[in-house]
Design a protein around this motif. Structure first.
Motif, short mmCIF file in Angstrom:
data_model
loop_
_atom_site.label_atom_id
_atom_site.label_comp_id
_atom_site.label_asym_id
_atom_site.label_seq_id
_atom_site.Cartn_x
_atom_site.Cartn_y
_atom_site.Cartn_z
N ILE A 17 0.85 -1.19 0.00
CA ILE A 17 0.00 0.00 0.00
C ILE A 17 0.89 1.25 0.00
O ILE A 17 1.82 1.34 0.81
N ALA A 18 0.61 2.17 -0.91
CA ALA A 18 1.34 3.44 -0.95
C ALA A 18 0.64 4.47 -0.08
O ALA A 18 -0.59 4.49 0.00
N LYS A 19 1.41 5.35 0.54
CA LYS A 19 0.85 6.38 1.42
C LYS A 19 0.58 7.69 0.69
O LYS A 19 0.11 8.65 1.31
N ASN A 20 0.88 7.74 -0.59
CA ASN A 20 0.76 8.98 -1.34
C ASN A 20 0.53 8.66 -2.81
O ASN A 20 1.03 7.66 -3.31
N ARG A 21 -0.21 9.50 -3.52
CA ARG A 21 -0.52 9.25 -4.93
C ARG A 21 0.75 9.20 -5.79
O ARG A 21 0.80 8.45 -6.77
N HIS A 22 1.77 9.98 -5.41
CA HIS A 22 3.01 9.96 -6.18
C HIS A 22 3.71 8.62 -6.04
O HIS A 22 4.20 8.06 -7.03
N ILE A 23 3.78 8.09 -4.82
CA ILE A 23 4.40 6.79 -4.60
C ILE A 23 3.61 5.70 -5.33
O ILE A 23 4.20 4.79 -5.94
N HIS A 24 2.29 5.82 -5.31
CA HIS A 24 1.46 4.86 -6.04
C HIS A 24 1.77 4.91 -7.53
O HIS A 24 1.89 3.87 -8.20
N HIS A 25 1.92 6.11 -8.05
CA HIS A 25 2.26 6.28 -9.47
C HIS A 25 3.60 5.62 -9.80
O HIS A 25 3.71 4.88 -10.80
N LEU A 26 4.61 5.84 -8.97
CA LEU A 26 5.94 5.27 -9.23
C LEU A 26 5.92 3.74 -9.17
O LEU A 26 6.53 3.07 -10.01
N HIS A 49 12.56 0.16 -4.11
CA HIS A 49 11.93 1.24 -3.35
C HIS A 49 11.87 2.49 -4.21
O HIS A 49 12.89 2.92 -4.78
N PRO A 50 10.69 3.11 -4.33
CA PRO A 50 10.53 4.24 -5.27
C PRO A 50 11.32 5.48 -4.89
O PRO A 50 11.53 6.35 -5.75
N LEU A 51 11.78 5.61 -3.65
CA LEU A 51 12.54 6.79 -3.24
C LEU A 51 14.03 6.51 -3.10
O LEU A 51 14.85 7.30 -3.54
N GLY A 60 8.94 -4.66 -13.23
CA GLY A 60 9.96 -4.59 -12.18
C GLY A 60 9.41 -4.89 -10.80
O GLY A 60 10.15 -4.83 -9.82
N PHE A 61 8.13 -5.22 -10.73
CA PHE A 61 7.47 -5.50 -9.45
C PHE A 61 7.11 -6.98 -9.46
O PHE A 61 6.21 -7.41 -10.17
N HIS A 62 7.81 -7.77 -8.65
CA HIS A 62 7.70 -9.23 -8.67
C HIS A 62 6.67 -9.69 -7.64
O HIS A 62 6.78 -9.36 -6.46
N ARG A 63 5.68 -10.46 -8.08
CA ARG A 63 4.66 -11.02 -7.20
C ARG A 63 4.63 -12.53 -7.38
O ARG A 63 4.30 -13.02 -8.46
N GLU A 80 4.12 2.37 -12.25
CA GLU A 80 5.02 2.41 -13.41
C GLU A 80 6.01 1.24 -13.36
O GLU A 80 6.32 0.63 -14.39
N GLN A 81 6.49 0.94 -12.17
CA GLN A 81 7.41 -0.18 -11.99
C GLN A 81 6.73 -1.51 -12.34
O GLN A 81 7.33 -2.40 -12.94
N MET A 82 5.46 -1.61 -11.98
CA MET A 82 4.70 -2.82 -12.27
C MET A 82 4.49 -2.98 -13.78
O MET A 82 4.63 -4.08 -14.33
#
Length: 303
Positions: free
Chosen positions: A148-157, A279-281, A166-169, A160-162
């Protein structure tokens, strides 16, 4: 005494001469939509502590800060107090372990008691002006890891990775039957089943979907052949794993919506066991794991 400003913020140091503020922020992954929201919804952009517009030219050594606007939960998301199994948390995101039987987000049938309700309640208790951005969602009866992202910007990043794979599930499932191939990929489009608002099916006009499958264990239960498999999602269609496995002829144990039997377990035997992403940051490689829950472990355990 002034209250602490808990709005999400990012601070950058300029290393290039003459670049415009707008271009600099774009290079840091700040979308045009986010900039617009920051400008009109209660955020700020400062250079060396002074508010500037996006056409401001920057100099080497300038400190750029973007203070994101406060976010409010939607009307359909009521903050609640509830237990969350938090695996990891920082200023940008949460990784949780969700039990089977709990919905991820509210719906008409389950408006309360969801992961999102409890996370929203946590944000309220902590004074965080944020809403819940679910990056990876699980069906109500699927257990395991959620991001879960705490901010719309983090969700966006992270989204994009997904998209960039680049996002492994990785999931673990128990299916009916003896899976013939030890490793294979299912690439079949998924769409809504005619006449149903819930069920999906493989259909030619559906959305592209890809699932990798690898056998982990063959075993028998009450005279029936079963297989434990690991699955990697490359897309995130609704009910993707459940639909793909039904199409392949190996329905999930317990998944009576898609052809499985409930003789061994009262829900689909599906668990999100691994999340791996950057990590997006910080750019750090992050990996989280979750052990198989007791009800799934019990099926394959020898008497």
């Amino acid at each position: 005494m002034l209250s602490k400003d808990l709005r999400f913020r990012l601070v950058f140091l300029v290393e290039e001469e003459g670049i415009l503020l707008r271009e600099f922020l774009h290079s840091k992954g700040i979308s045009k939509r986010t900039l617009t929201a920051t400008k009109y919804e209660g955020g700020h952009i400062t250079v060396n502590g002074n508010e500037k517009n996006v056409r401001h030219p920057l100099e080497v050594g300038d400190e750029v800060a973007i203070i994101f606007p406060p976010e409010q939960p939607s009307e359909g998301l009521q903050p609640e107090n509830g237990v969350l199994n938090i695996i990891y948390e920082d200023e940008a995101l949460l990784v949780l372990n969700k039990p089977a039987g709990q919905s991820t987000i509210p719906s008409r049938d389950h408006p309360a008691g969801t992961v999102a309700n409890f996370v929203a309640g946590k944000f309220v208790r902590n004074g965080l002006p944020a809403t819940v951005h679910v990056v990876t969602r699980l069906d109500k009866d699927t257990s395991g890891l959620i991001c879960i992202a705490k901010n719309r910007h983090i969700h966006h990043l992270l989204s994009e990775q997904m998209i960039a794979s680049g996002f492994h599930r990785q999931y673990v499932a128990i299916v009916e039957g003896s899976v013939q191939e030890e490793r294979f990929t299912i690439e079949q489009p998924i769409g809504r089943k005619d006449g149903s608002i819930i069920e999906r099916m493989v259909r030619e006009n559906g959305q592209f979907a890809r699932t990798d499958v690898e056998v982990q264990q063959y075993f028998e239960k009450d005279g029936h052949e079963l297989t434990t498999i690991a699955l990697v999602l490359h897309t995130g269609r609704t009910h993707q794993i459940r639909v793909h496995l039904q199409w392949a002829g190996y329905p999930l144990a317990g998944d009576d919506l898609y052809g499985g039997s409930r003789r061994w377990i009262g829900r689909q035997a599906l668990h999100c066991a691994v999340l791996r992403f950057t990590h997006p940051l910080t750019g750090t490689d992050m990996q989280f794991t979750s052990d198989l829950p007791a009800d799934m472990h019990q099926i394959s355990r020898k008497p």
